[in-house]
Scaffold this active site. Structure first.
Site, PDB file in Angstrom:
ATOM      1  N   ASP A  35      -2.716  -5.403  -6.863  1.00  0.00           N
ATOM      2  CA  ASP A  35      -1.561  -4.553  -6.979  1.00  0.00           C
ATOM      3  C   ASP A  35      -1.183  -3.892  -6.352  1.00  0.00           C
ATOM      4  O   ASP A  35      -1.609  -2.968  -6.879  1.00  0.00           O
ATOM      5  CB  ASP A  35      -0.314  -5.649  -7.238  1.00  0.00           C
ATOM      6  CG  ASP A  35       1.255  -5.427  -6.340  1.00  0.00           C
ATOM      7  OD1 ASP A  35       1.319  -5.136  -5.580  1.00  0.00           O
ATOM      8  OD2 ASP A  35       2.216  -5.751  -7.725  1.00  0.00           O
ATOM      9  N   HIS A  52      -4.387  -0.241   1.719  1.00  0.00           N
ATOM     10  CA  HIS A  52      -5.213  -1.800   1.998  1.00  0.00           C
ATOM     11  C   HIS A  52      -6.691  -1.609   1.761  1.00  0.00           C
ATOM     12  O   HIS A  52      -7.576  -2.042   2.041  1.00  0.00           O
ATOM     13  CB  HIS A  52      -4.715  -2.281   3.162  1.00  0.00           C
ATOM     14  CG  HIS A  52      -3.360  -2.673   2.832  1.00  0.00           C
ATOM     15  ND1 HIS A  52      -3.033  -3.631   1.190  1.00  0.00           N
ATOM     16  CD2 HIS A  52      -1.979  -2.930   3.589  1.00  0.00           C
ATOM     17  CE1 HIS A  52      -1.449  -3.749   1.193  1.00  0.00           C
ATOM     18  NE2 HIS A  52      -1.370  -3.603   3.096  1.00  0.00           N
ATOM     19  N   LEU A 146     -21.943 -16.418  -9.776  1.00  0.00           N
ATOM     20  CA  LEU A 146     -20.451 -15.525 -10.188  1.00  0.00           C
ATOM     21  C   LEU A 146     -19.734 -16.556  -8.908  1.00  0.00           C
ATOM     22  O   LEU A 146     -20.304 -16.169  -7.820  1.00  0.00           O
ATOM     23  CB  LEU A 146     -20.198 -14.112  -9.799  1.00  0.00           C
ATOM     24  CG  LEU A 146     -18.441 -13.576  -9.966  1.00  0.00           C
ATOM     25  CD1 LEU A 146     -17.632 -13.968 -11.736  1.00  0.00           C
ATOM     26  CD2 LEU A 146     -18.841 -12.511  -9.389  1.00  0.00           C
TER      27      LEU A 146
HETATM   28  C1  IPE Z   1       1.342  -9.889  -4.938  1.00  0.00           C
HETATM   29  O1  IPE Z   1       2.222  -8.618  -4.945  1.00  0.00           O
HETATM   30  C2  IPE Z   1       0.561 -10.219  -3.675  1.00  0.00           C
HETATM   31  C3  IPE Z   1      -0.607  -9.588  -4.063  1.00  0.00           C
HETATM   32  C4  IPE Z   1      -1.423  -9.504  -4.609  1.00  0.00           C
HETATM   33  C5  IPE Z   1      -1.817 -10.849  -2.863  1.00  0.00           C
HETATM   34  P1  IPE Z   1       3.408  -8.497  -3.601  1.00  0.00           P
HETATM   35  O2  IPE Z   1       3.041  -7.144  -3.695  1.00  0.00           O
HETATM   36  O3  IPE Z   1       3.461  -9.029  -2.742  1.00  0.00           O
HETATM   37  O4  IPE Z   1       3.817  -8.913  -4.825  1.00  0.00           O
HETATM   38  P2  IPE Z   1       5.823  -8.621  -5.110  1.00  0.00           P
HETATM   39  O5  IPE Z   1       6.356  -8.510  -3.467  1.00  0.00           O
HETATM   40  O6  IPE Z   1       5.881  -7.376  -5.348  1.00  0.00           O
HETATM   41  O7  IPE Z   1       6.235  -9.838  -6.123  1.00  0.00           O
HETATM   42  C1  IPE Z   2      -1.125  -5.679  -2.408  1.00  0.00           C
HETATM   43  O1  IPE Z   2      -1.154  -4.071  -2.735  1.00  0.00           O
HETATM   44  C2  IPE Z   2      -2.008  -6.370  -1.810  1.00  0.00           C
HETATM   45  C3  IPE Z   2      -1.192  -7.148  -0.365  1.00  0.00           C
HETATM   46  C4  IPE Z   2       0.248  -7.905  -1.078  1.00  0.00           C
HETATM   47  C5  IPE Z   2      -1.615  -7.452   0.483  1.00  0.00           C
HETATM   48  P1  IPE Z   2       0.812  -4.335  -1.937  1.00  0.00           P
HETATM   49  O2  IPE Z   2       0.755  -4.334  -0.465  1.00  0.00           O
HETATM   50  O3  IPE Z   2       1.769  -4.812  -2.390  1.00  0.00           O
HETATM   51  O4  IPE Z   2       1.035  -2.952  -2.254  1.00  0.00           O
HETATM   52  P2  IPE Z   2       2.184  -2.152  -3.627  1.00  0.00           P
HETATM   53  O5  IPE Z   2       2.836  -3.051  -4.173  1.00  0.00           O
HETATM   54  O6  IPE Z   2       3.426  -2.110  -2.394  1.00  0.00           O
HETATM   55  O7  IPE Z   2       2.251  -0.918  -3.621  1.00  0.00           O
HETATM   56 MG    MG Z   3       2.844  -5.098  -3.959  1.00  0.00          MG
END
Ligand code: IPE
Ligand code: IPE
Ligand code: MG
Length: 279
Positions: A35, A52, A146
Site C-alpha cells: 500500500d 503504481h 518460492l
Molecule cells: C489494499 O489497499 C489493497 C491493495 C493493496 C491491493 P487499499 O488502498 O485498497 O486499501 P484501503 O482502501 O486503504 O483500505
Molecule cells: C496500493 O497503493 C496499490 C493498490 C491498491 C492497487 P494505493 O494506490 O492504495 O496507494 P495509496 O494508499 O492511495 O497511497
Molecule cells: Mg491504499
C-alpha cells in the site's frame, strides 16, 4: 538463507540485519499488503499511476529476497475487488502494469524456479490480462522454488463466499447436501489458498492499521507488521527488519509461552497454589 548471505559481503548494507535472522525460524509464508503507491506519487507531485509504476521494482526485489531466504510462499495483494471503485484510467493502468510485469518477469521466474499463481475472482479480469496471467501460471507450473501468489481481484469475504458456494455445489452434485456438515478443514481446503500454509507474517506498508479484506480466514494467527514505508520505497532492508521483528514475537496461539517470563512463579509451585486455594 544461505543464498541471501552469499549475495552479501561483510560490512555491506543489510549484512548485519541478515546475520541477525535465525534461518531455522523463518516464516514459511509471508503475505504483503502493498500500500501507499498513490501517496508516494502525491508527495512528488506526480499522478497516482506513477506510484503504481514505481511499485514494480519493490515487487521484483521482494520476490528475489524471499527466494534467497528460502521462504516457501509469498502472497502479494495487488488488486482488491473494492479497487474497481477507482477511476477507470487508474484501473486500466494497473492492468497495463500487471501485463508489463508478467512479460518482464517470466524469464527470471523460469530461471529462478519460481512458480507463479493467482488468487481472486480471475474470471472477472479483462480477457487479455487473464490470458497472459494464465500463460505465465502455466509456463511456471513445474517450478518448485518460492511460490508467488498474486492476489488479483481478490477480497477475503468474496473468497469465503466462493468457498462456501463451491462446497454447496459439490454436495448438490454428489447428493450429500441433506447431511452436509462443515468444519474448519472443509472450508480451508475450499479456499483459493487450499494448498498453502497460513501466513506466518503479514506486512502492510504505508502505516495503515487495517486488513482491507485480505486473507480474512488465513490470518487468524499471523503476526502483523505495519511499516510507515510506502510500497515504492520498500527495500530489502525493510523486509529484513520485518523478519527480525517477527523473530522477536512470542507466538502463543492462545496457549502459553514456550519461554516463561524470568522471575515468574513456576507452574506447580505448591506453596503458592495452596495459599491461593485457602484465600
Ligand atoms: C489494499 O489497499 C489493497 C491493495 C493493496 C491491493 P487499499 O488502498 O485498497 O486499501 P484501503 O482502501 O486503504 O483500505
Ligand atoms: C496500493 O497503493 C496499490 C493498490 C491498491 C492497487 P494505493 O494506490 O492504495 O496507494 P495509496 O494508499 O492511495 O497511497
Ligand atoms: Mg491504499
Amino acid at each position: 538463507m544461505k543464498a541471501l548471505l552469499e549475495s552479501l559481503q561483510p560490512g555491506q548494507k543489510d549484512w548485519d540485519l541478515a546475520q541477525a535472522i535465525d534461518p531455522a525460524r523463518l516464516p514459511a509464508h509471508i503475505a504483503i499488503i502493498m500500500d501507499g503507491n498513490g501517496r508516494w506519487a502525491g508527495r512528488r507531485r506526480l499522478p497516482r499511476v506513477a506510484g503504481h509504476k514505481a511499485g514494480i521494482g519493490p515487487v521484483r526485489s521482494t520476490v528475489e529476497t524471499c527466494a534467497r531466504l528460502g521462504v516457501k510462499v509469498l502472497t502479494l495483494y495487488a488488486f482488491s475487488i473494492e479497487n474497481w471503485k477507482r477511476p477507470r484510467h487508474e484501473v486500466e493502468t494497473l492492468w497495463r502494469l500487471l501485463r508489463f510485469y508478467l512479460k518482464q518477469e517470466l524469464p527470471d521466474l523460469k530461471k529462478n524456479d519460481i512458480p507463479l499463481q493467482a488468487i481472486g475472482r480471475l474470471e472477472a479480469l479483462p480477457p487479455q490480462v487473464r490470458r497472459e496471467l494464465e500463460s505465465v501460471i502455466d509456463a511456471t507450473s513445474n517450478n518448485r522454488g518460492l511460490l508467488v501468489n498474486l492476489a488479483i481481484n481478490y477480497s477475503g469475504r468474496a473468497e469465503i463466499v466462493d468457498a462456501l458456494n463451491s462446497i454447496l455445489e459439490m454436495a448438490r452434485l454428489d447428493g450429500s447436501i441433506g447431511s452436509l456438515k462443515l468444519d474448519e478443514d472443509t472450508l480451508s481446503t475450499a479456499l483459493y489458498t487450499a494448498s498453502c500454509p497460513d501466513p506466518d507474517l503479514l506486512i502492510r506498508t504505508s502505516g495503515e492499521m487495517r486488513i482491507s479484506n485480505f486473507l480474512l480466514w488465513q490470518i487468524a494467527y499471523s503476526e502483523l507488521y505495519v511499516t510507515e514505508t510506502l510500497w515504492p520505497d520498500f527495500t530489502r532492508t525493510d523486509l529484513l527488519q520485518a523478519l527480525v521483528e517477527y523473530q522477536k514475537r512470542d507466538r502463543r496461539y492462545g496457549g502459553l509461552s514456550a519461554a516463561p517470563v524470568s522471575g515468574a512463579v513456576k507452574d506447580g509451585d505448591e506453596t503458592l497454589i495452596e495459599a491461593l486455594r485457602s484465600s
